[in-house]
Motif scaffolding. Structure first.
Motif, PDB file in Angstrom:
ATOM      1  N   ARG A   1     -13.399  26.017 -13.297  1.00 21.39           N
ATOM      2  CA  ARG A   1     -13.883  25.633 -14.633  1.00 21.39           C
ATOM      3  C   ARG A   1     -12.811  24.821 -15.360  1.00 21.39           C
ATOM      4  O   ARG A   1     -11.649  24.798 -14.987  1.00 21.39           O
ATOM      5  N   ARG A   2     -13.232  24.153 -16.417  1.00 26.36           N
ATOM      6  CA  ARG A   2     -12.326  23.407 -17.292  1.00 26.36           C
ATOM      7  C   ARG A   2     -12.561  23.882 -18.709  1.00 26.36           C
ATOM      8  O   ARG A   2     -13.701  23.902 -19.150  1.00 26.36           O
ATOM      9  N   PRO A   3     -11.550  24.277 -19.434  1.00 28.91           N
ATOM     10  CA  PRO A   3     -10.186  24.428 -18.954  1.00 28.91           C
ATOM     11  C   PRO A   3     -10.082  25.603 -17.980  1.00 28.91           C
ATOM     12  O   PRO A   3     -10.841  26.566 -18.084  1.00 28.91           O
ATOM     13  N   TRP A   4      -9.142  25.523 -17.074  1.00 26.96           N
ATOM     14  CA  TRP A   4      -9.027  26.559 -16.047  1.00 26.96           C
ATOM     15  C   TRP A   4      -8.327  27.811 -16.554  1.00 26.96           C
ATOM     16  O   TRP A   4      -8.384  28.850 -15.898  1.00 26.96           O
ATOM     17  N   VAL A   5      -7.704  27.734 -17.744  1.00 24.68           N
ATOM     18  CA  VAL A   5      -7.037  28.892 -18.338  1.00 24.68           C
ATOM     19  C   VAL A   5      -7.713  29.230 -19.659  1.00 24.68           C
ATOM     20  O   VAL A   5      -7.805  28.383 -20.550  1.00 24.68           O
ATOM     21  N   LEU A   6      -8.185  30.463 -19.780  1.00 28.11           N
ATOM     22  CA  LEU A   6      -8.762  30.973 -21.025  1.00 28.11           C
ATOM     23  C   LEU A   6      -7.944  32.196 -21.444  1.00 28.11           C
ATOM     24  O   LEU A   6      -8.236  33.320 -21.024  1.00 28.11           O
ATOM     25  N   PRO A   7      -6.898  31.999 -22.244  1.00 33.00           N
ATOM     26  CA  PRO A   7      -5.987  33.098 -22.588  1.00 33.00           C
ATOM     27  C   PRO A   7      -6.654  34.297 -23.234  1.00 33.00           C
ATOM     28  O   PRO A   7      -6.168  35.415 -23.109  1.00 33.00           O
ATOM     29  N   ASP A   8      -7.775  34.091 -23.914  1.00 30.19           N
ATOM     30  CA  ASP A   8      -8.443  35.198 -24.587  1.00 30.19           C
ATOM     31  C   ASP A   8      -9.390  35.965 -23.666  1.00 30.19           C
ATOM     32  O   ASP A   8     -10.106  36.856 -24.116  1.00 30.19           O
ATOM     33  N   GLY A   9      -9.363  35.670 -22.366  1.00 32.20           N
ATOM     34  CA  GLY A   9     -10.207  36.365 -21.397  1.00 32.20           C
ATOM     35  C   GLY A   9      -9.705  37.764 -21.060  1.00 32.20           C
ATOM     36  O   GLY A   9     -10.374  38.512 -20.346  1.00 32.20           O
ATOM     37  N   ALA A  10      -8.536  38.126 -21.541  1.00 36.01           N
ATOM     38  CA  ALA A  10      -7.957  39.459 -21.332  1.00 36.01           C
ATOM     39  C   ALA A  10      -6.969  39.701 -22.466  1.00 36.01           C
ATOM     40  O   ALA A  10      -6.676  38.799 -23.252  1.00 36.01           O
ATOM     41  N   THR A  11      -6.438  40.892 -22.533  1.00 31.92           N
ATOM     42  CA  THR A  11      -5.459  41.189 -23.582  1.00 31.92           C
ATOM     43  C   THR A  11      -4.198  40.357 -23.362  1.00 31.92           C
ATOM     44  O   THR A  11      -3.853  40.026 -22.217  1.00 31.92           O
ATOM     45  N   PRO A  12      -3.499  40.008 -24.438  1.00 29.97           N
ATOM     46  CA  PRO A  12      -2.260  39.247 -24.273  1.00 29.97           C
ATOM     47  C   PRO A  12      -1.251  39.941 -23.348  1.00 29.97           C
ATOM     48  O   PRO A  12      -0.558  39.287 -22.568  1.00 29.97           O
ATOM     49  N   GLU A  13      -1.194  41.267 -23.409  1.00 29.16           N
ATOM     50  CA  GLU A  13      -0.262  42.013 -22.559  1.00 29.16           C
ATOM     51  C   GLU A  13      -0.613  41.842 -21.082  1.00 29.16           C
ATOM     52  O   GLU A  13       0.273  41.661 -20.246  1.00 29.16           O
ATOM     53  N   ARG A  14      -1.886  41.883 -20.775  1.00 30.10           N
ATOM     54  CA  ARG A  14      -2.329  41.730 -19.375  1.00 30.10           C
ATOM     55  C   ARG A  14      -2.080  40.304 -18.897  1.00 30.10           C
ATOM     56  O   ARG A  14      -1.642  40.080 -17.768  1.00 30.10           O
ATOM     57  N   VAL A  15      -2.363  39.305 -19.746  1.00 28.35           N
ATOM     58  CA  VAL A  15      -2.112  37.905 -19.386  1.00 28.35           C
ATOM     59  C   VAL A  15      -0.626  37.710 -19.104  1.00 28.35           C
ATOM     60  O   VAL A  15      -0.235  37.119 -18.088  1.00 28.35           O
TER      61      VAL A  15
ATOM     62  N   GLU B   1      -5.608  33.643 -29.112  1.00 28.14           N
ATOM     63  CA  GLU B   1      -5.296  34.276 -30.395  1.00 28.14           C
ATOM     64  C   GLU B   1      -4.002  35.055 -30.353  1.00 28.14           C
ATOM     65  O   GLU B   1      -3.264  35.076 -31.330  1.00 28.14           O
ATOM     66  N   GLY B   2      -3.678  35.697 -29.222  1.00 25.89           N
ATOM     67  CA  GLY B   2      -2.481  36.511 -29.158  1.00 25.89           C
ATOM     68  C   GLY B   2      -1.408  35.984 -28.231  1.00 25.89           C
ATOM     69  O   GLY B   2      -0.327  36.564 -28.143  1.00 25.89           O
ATOM     70  N   ILE B   3      -1.716  34.879 -27.522  1.00 25.58           N
ATOM     71  CA  ILE B   3      -0.768  34.357 -26.548  1.00 25.58           C
ATOM     72  C   ILE B   3      -1.100  32.899 -26.255  1.00 25.58           C
ATOM     73  O   ILE B   3      -2.267  32.504 -26.290  1.00 25.58           O
ATOM     74  N   THR B   4      -0.076  32.102 -26.017  1.00 21.43           N
ATOM     75  CA  THR B   4      -0.254  30.723 -25.556  1.00 21.43           C
ATOM     76  C   THR B   4       0.290  30.653 -24.141  1.00 21.43           C
ATOM     77  O   THR B   4       1.415  31.078 -23.877  1.00 21.43           O
ATOM     78  N   VAL B   5      -0.525  30.139 -23.237  1.00 22.72           N
ATOM     79  CA  VAL B   5      -0.133  29.981 -21.835  1.00 22.72           C
ATOM     80  C   VAL B   5       0.269  28.535 -21.633  1.00 22.72           C
ATOM     81  O   VAL B   5      -0.432  27.616 -22.069  1.00 22.72           O
ATOM     82  N   THR B   6       1.410  28.322 -20.981  1.00 20.69           N
ATOM     83  CA  THR B   6       1.817  26.964 -20.632  1.00 20.69           C
ATOM     84  C   THR B   6       1.831  26.836 -19.119  1.00 20.69           C
ATOM     85  O   THR B   6       2.119  27.797 -18.395  1.00 20.69           O
ATOM     86  N   PHE B   7       1.505  25.630 -18.663  1.00 18.19           N
ATOM     87  CA  PHE B   7       1.442  25.349 -17.228  1.00 18.19           C
ATOM     88  C   PHE B   7       2.144  24.034 -16.963  1.00 18.19           C
ATOM     89  O   PHE B   7       1.839  23.018 -17.590  1.00 18.19           O
ATOM     90  N   GLU B   8       3.094  24.055 -16.050  1.00 21.21           N
ATOM     91  CA  GLU B   8       3.823  22.862 -15.634  1.00 21.21           C
ATOM     92  C   GLU B   8       3.382  22.527 -14.205  1.00 21.21           C
ATOM     93  O   GLU B   8       3.881  23.119 -13.234  1.00 21.21           O
ATOM     94  N   PRO B   9       2.439  21.600 -14.049  1.00 24.17           N
ATOM     95  CA  PRO B   9       1.855  21.325 -12.733  1.00 24.17           C
ATOM     96  C   PRO B   9       2.869  20.989 -11.636  1.00 24.17           C
ATOM     97  O   PRO B   9       2.691  21.413 -10.490  1.00 24.17           O
ATOM     98  N   ARG B  10       3.940  20.276 -11.970  1.00 24.75           N
ATOM     99  CA  ARG B  10       4.914  19.895 -10.936  1.00 24.75           C
ATOM    100  C   ARG B  10       5.634  21.088 -10.334  1.00 24.75           C
ATOM    101  O   ARG B  10       6.217  20.977  -9.271  1.00 24.75           O
ATOM    102  N   ARG B  11       5.605  22.210 -11.004  1.00 29.30           N
ATOM    103  CA  ARG B  11       6.303  23.402 -10.511  1.00 29.30           C
ATOM    104  C   ARG B  11       5.397  24.332  -9.713  1.00 29.30           C
ATOM    105  O   ARG B  11       5.882  25.237  -9.036  1.00 29.30           O
ATOM    106  N   CYS B  12       4.090  24.139  -9.788  1.00 31.50           N
ATOM    107  CA  CYS B  12       3.156  25.065  -9.162  1.00 31.50           C
ATOM    108  C   CYS B  12       3.235  24.963  -7.637  1.00 31.50           C
ATOM    109  O   CYS B  12       3.116  23.881  -7.068  1.00 31.50           O
ATOM    110  N   LEU B  13       3.428  26.124  -6.991  1.00 28.85           N
ATOM    111  CA  LEU B  13       3.480  26.184  -5.530  1.00 28.85           C
ATOM    112  C   LEU B  13       2.271  26.913  -4.965  1.00 28.85           C
ATOM    113  O   LEU B  13       2.246  27.271  -3.800  1.00 28.85           O
TER     114      LEU B  13
END
Length: 163
Positions: free
Chosen positions: A55-69, A26-38
């Motif tokens: 879990r799937r999906p492995w990212v739940l952006p609303d699991g914390a405040t947007p500022e903390r994420v 709701e307050g943030i969109t997280v993007t993940f580029e797998p080829r860059r992950c180290l």
């Protein structure tokens, strides 16, 4: 010199967007580029309620405040994780001054207002880990293909400094 160089003063054209996985909150969109992950694991250690590989999906952006994420995403040294705030939210500001550090294994850890030229063109970045050995198949980014991808003994110290 060609267009987009210091001679013309113009920026080179930005590259096409990389393949990203997007996780909308709701307050943030997280993007993940797998080829860059180290696999520095800053995300899963820093905010397990948002980033959970079991879990799937492995990212739940609303699991914390947007500022903390956003705070935890900024710890991602490779730039594989990034975010877009909801309208009116604060976008990631690049580090000032720009810093370049060579890790003990040889990767170049760079943070700041960056234009990175690679096979797909030029990309604007704020955080990258660049290949220091030349073996990466994702040049100029490190992809764990060569000796510079070995774990760094000081990785925990650097992560602690960023907090």
């Amino acid at each position: 010199m060609t267009e987009g160089t210091a001679e013309t003063g113009a920026e080179p054209p930005l590259a096409e967007k990389p393949r990203l996985k997007e996780y909308d909150g709701e307050g943030i969109t997280v993007t993940f580029e797998p080829r860059r992950c180290l696999h520095a694991a800053e995300c899963v250690h820093g905010l397990p309620e948002v980033f959970d590989l079991s879990r799937r999906p492995w990212v739940l952006p609303d699991g914390a405040t947007p500022e903390r994420v956003a705070e935890v995403i900024r710890r991602c040294p490779s730039g594989a994780l990034q975010y877009r705030p909801a309208p009116g939210g604060a976008a990631e500001a690049p580090d000032v001054p720009t810093t370049v550090r060579r890790s003990p294994s040889g990767r170049l850890v760079v943070r700041g207002d960056l234009l990175v030229a690679g096979g797909a063109g030029v990309r604007r970045e704020t955080r990258v880990e660049l290949c220091g050995c030349g073996a990466s198949g994702n040049q100029p980014y490190c992809d764990h293909s060569g000796p510079c991808a070995q774990p760094d003994e000081d990785a925990d110290d650097v992560a602690e400094e960023r907090r």
